[in-house]
Structure formats: C-alpha cells, structure tokens
Scaffold this active site. Structure first.
Site, PDB file in Angstrom:
ATOM      1  N   VAL A  25       0.831  -1.217   0.000  1.00 27.75           N
ATOM      2  CA  VAL A  25       0.000   0.000   0.000  1.00 27.75           C
ATOM      3  C   VAL A  25       0.865   1.267   0.000  1.00 27.75           C
ATOM      4  CG1 VAL A  25      -1.847   1.239   1.189  1.00 27.75           C
ATOM      5  CG2 VAL A  25      -1.820  -1.253   1.215  1.00 27.75           C
ATOM      6  N   LYS A 107      -6.690  -1.985   9.751  1.00 28.55           N
ATOM      7  CA  LYS A 107      -8.038  -2.381  10.166  1.00 28.55           C
ATOM      8  C   LYS A 107      -8.134  -2.865  11.600  1.00 28.55           C
ATOM      9  CE  LYS A 107      -6.584  -4.660   6.980  1.00 28.55           C
ATOM     10  NZ  LYS A 107      -6.402  -5.532   5.838  1.00 28.55           N
ATOM     11  N   ILE A 138     -13.583   1.173  -2.583  1.00 28.73           N
ATOM     12  CA  ILE A 138     -15.000   1.589  -2.576  1.00 28.73           C
ATOM     13  C   ILE A 138     -15.177   2.730  -1.566  1.00 28.73           C
ATOM     14  CG2 ILE A 138     -17.401   0.858  -2.314  1.00 28.73           C
ATOM     15  CD1 ILE A 138     -16.515  -2.023  -2.625  1.00 28.73           C
ATOM     16  N   ASP A 203     -10.088 -10.479   9.669  1.00 36.20           N
ATOM     17  CA  ASP A 203      -9.992  -9.233   8.900  1.00 36.20           C
ATOM     18  C   ASP A 203     -11.403  -8.716   8.561  1.00 36.20           C
ATOM     19  OD1 ASP A 203      -8.208  -7.368   7.170  1.00 36.20           O
ATOM     20  OD2 ASP A 203      -9.719  -8.084   5.762  1.00 36.20           O
ATOM     21  N   LYS A 207     -13.182  -5.152   9.813  1.00 36.11           N
ATOM     22  CA  LYS A 207     -13.733  -4.169   8.867  1.00 36.11           C
ATOM     23  C   LYS A 207     -15.223  -3.925   9.134  1.00 36.11           C
ATOM     24  CE  LYS A 207     -10.573  -5.210   5.082  1.00 36.11           C
ATOM     25  NZ  LYS A 207     -10.303  -6.178   4.012  1.00 36.11           N
TER      26      LYS A 207
END
Ligand code: HSE
Length: 328
Positions: A25, A107, A138, A203, A207
C-alpha cells in the site's frame, strides 16, 4: 450516526506527509501521488522497519527513526499503512497529539482502538481518517457518513475481504485448490502477512466493526460480533451450491432492529445467483445497502491490492485539505 464537518473554511494549501510503511500500500501511495498533479501533497519522509532493502524510491526518503516524522513541524499529515495493531496505534495517537492529521489503513488497530481514537480526535481537533480500512477502493465510509445522514439505514450486506472472495472464486470457478488459491492471493499482495487473519474471518470482522460505526454511530468491538471465516469450506461444497444455483461467499450482515439495536455477523453463506453479491468475484468487494428513501443500492469495487487501497488513502489526503473529519 456519524457526520462530517468542514472546519470553518480553513484550508491547507499544502500537505506534507510523513509515511509509515512502504509495502504494497505504501509504495502504491507513493506512485499514485507522483501521478496526481491536482493535489499539492508530497511525501517528505518514509519510516520503514528494514533498511537496506532495494526500494523504488530515492534512498534519502527513508528513515528508521519514527521521531523524524512525528516531531517534524513541517509534516502536517501522518499516513500509517504498516498494518500492525499496537505500533500503528502508537503512531496515530502520537501524530494526533503532536498536532498532525492522521490517516490509517490498519483495520485491526482501528477496530480495536476506535473509542480512544475518537476521543483523541476530539481532544486534539485534528482529523483521523480511515477510508482504506474497509473495502479499499470503494468509497463506502465517507458515503455512510455523509449521504445517509438523514436517511434511515435498515440493513447492510457486504463482502469485505478480498482474499477470501478471491480464494472462493478461484476454487469454485477455476477449480484451484485452497492452497494454490491462497498462494496466488499472497503473491498478488491481497492476503495479510498472517493469512489466517483473512481465512478465519478476523480481517472481515474488524472491517465490519469499522463500517458499523460509520453506518450507525455504534462503536462495536469486533469481539462482540459473531463471525466465522472460510476455513471449513471445501471444494465439494461448491458443487452442491452450484446445482442449486447458489454461490458460497463470506458475507457480513447487519440489520437495524425495532429496538434501535443492530444485529450483526460475518459468516459464510449461500448466495443466490441473482443476488448482487453473487456478482462480486475475485478480490472485489461489494456492499448492498437498504435505506428508507434511497431504497436498495449496491457499491462495488476492488477491496484489496496496491493501487485500489492507495486510492482510498489518496482520497483521505485530499479530504484533509479542507480539514474533513468524522464526528460522532
Ligand atoms: N487482506 C485484506 C483483504 C487486504 O484480503 O481484503 C485488504 O484489506
């Protein structure tokens, strides 16, 4: 319900960024910023754990000393994409206390420390943004904050983990083994460094806790949400599902109850072939919302990967120009 504020017209002409992490990232963000001319934002320093590794950026950009970033008065934004819970919390809280805005994609850290982060945001008057922490590309968090503010959100149903969706797609549509599909997800940079975090549902539940906070203003610790991952799903299960025109997906669901509480869980489910979520393949994520006035809506996009995640971080950086923040 959360709401966003625009801080009395105060506007940052220039954002100087201190970046923690230069993995999938971090490097994606570095490259994306190089291609973004409309945003007056530059990365001044990158803090990394392992020096000496060959990286696609000038060597003088890197340091292993976190204080070089956290104590630099010119740096007004700290972006943290290290995805390690406790060190990430330390970085974000120090950044806010030192008068800097903070953007995070970690997260687990956010889901576990949200009440404290919100308190720090209030105390310091700085922004803490985390669009990349759920569903990557998104723009779901800011939409939940802004668009539905006056609407009644009845329910959310979503696929929020790219790796498990990728594995299920590869297993059931391309007949890959679970092991090979997971390996591919790792090679493509979707899976967590400890892939059991994806496979066992951790995960996804982290989230989901973050998204529920933004949807309903209820800060829910992930420990309070019932969940399971895809660890017990086998290739044969798909055959049974397919015969009946179903897919198997790891689905996160939440519904507002008449008493105002929210029922939420993350579980593998059979999804009908005509369900919006059935359309969500590979590392894509999808969110189906139902609300009083807007009725049914479907958000769709890449939920993992370098540029899709960097794009969400970039949108947070952009929003910081006008001091955007979530207010609970
Ligand atoms: N491991 C995560 C996923 C990465 O597969 O969705 C993006 O958060």
């Amino acid at each position: 319900m959360g709401k966003a504020i625009n801080n009395n017209g105060k506007y940052h002409k220039k954002l100087t960024i201190g970046l923690f992490g230069f993995g999938v990232v971090g490097e994606g963000l570095y490259k994306a910023l190089q291609q973004t001319s409309s945003l007056n934002a530059t990365i001044k320093k990158v803090c990394i754990k392992h020096p000496g590794k060959k990286r696609n950026a000038p060597e003088e950009l890197f340091t292993t000393d976190k204080d070089e970033l956290l104590n630099d008065e010119e740096i007004n934004v700290i972006v943290e994409v290290i995805n390690e819970s406790e060190p990430a919390f330390e970085i974000v809280s120090t950044a806010l206390l030192n008068g800097k805005h903070a953007v995070s994609a970690s997260k687990k850290m956010i889901a576990e420390h949200l009440p404290k982060l919100l308190e720090l945001q209030k105390q310091t008057g700085k922004s803490f943004l985390c669009e990349a922490a759920a569903c990557a590309s998104i723009p779901v968090i800011r939409n939940l904050e802004e668009y539905y503010d006056n609407d009644l959100l009845h329910s959310l149903k979503a696929i929020v983990n790219g790796s498990t969706n990728f594995i299920l797609t590869k297993m059931f549509e391309e007949s890959l083994s679970f092991k090979d599909a997971l390996l591919l997800a790792q090679q493509l940079g979707f899976a967590e460094s400890d892939p059991t975090l994806d496979v066992d549902g951790w995960d996804a539940v982290n989230k989901w806790a973050i998204l529920l906070t933004h949807a309903y203003g209820i800060v829910e610790h992930p420990d309070n949400i019932v969940f399971s991952g895809i660890q017990n799903i086998q290739s044969g299960d798909a055959l049974v599902a397919k015969e009946k025109h179903y897919d198997i997906k790891l689905v996160a669901q939440a519904k507002k109850l008449l008493n105002g509480k929210v029922a939420a869980f993350v579980l593998p489910q059979f999804v009908k072939a005509d369900d919006h979520l059935s359309f969500v393949k590979n590392e894509y994520n999808g969110v189906v919302l139902e609300s009083s006035f807007a009725d049914k809506q479907f958000f769709y996009g890449k939920g993992a990967g370098s540029f899709p995640t960097a794009s969400a971080v970039l949108s947070d950086i952009s929003a910081l120009r006008y001091n955007y923040r979530y207010e609970y």
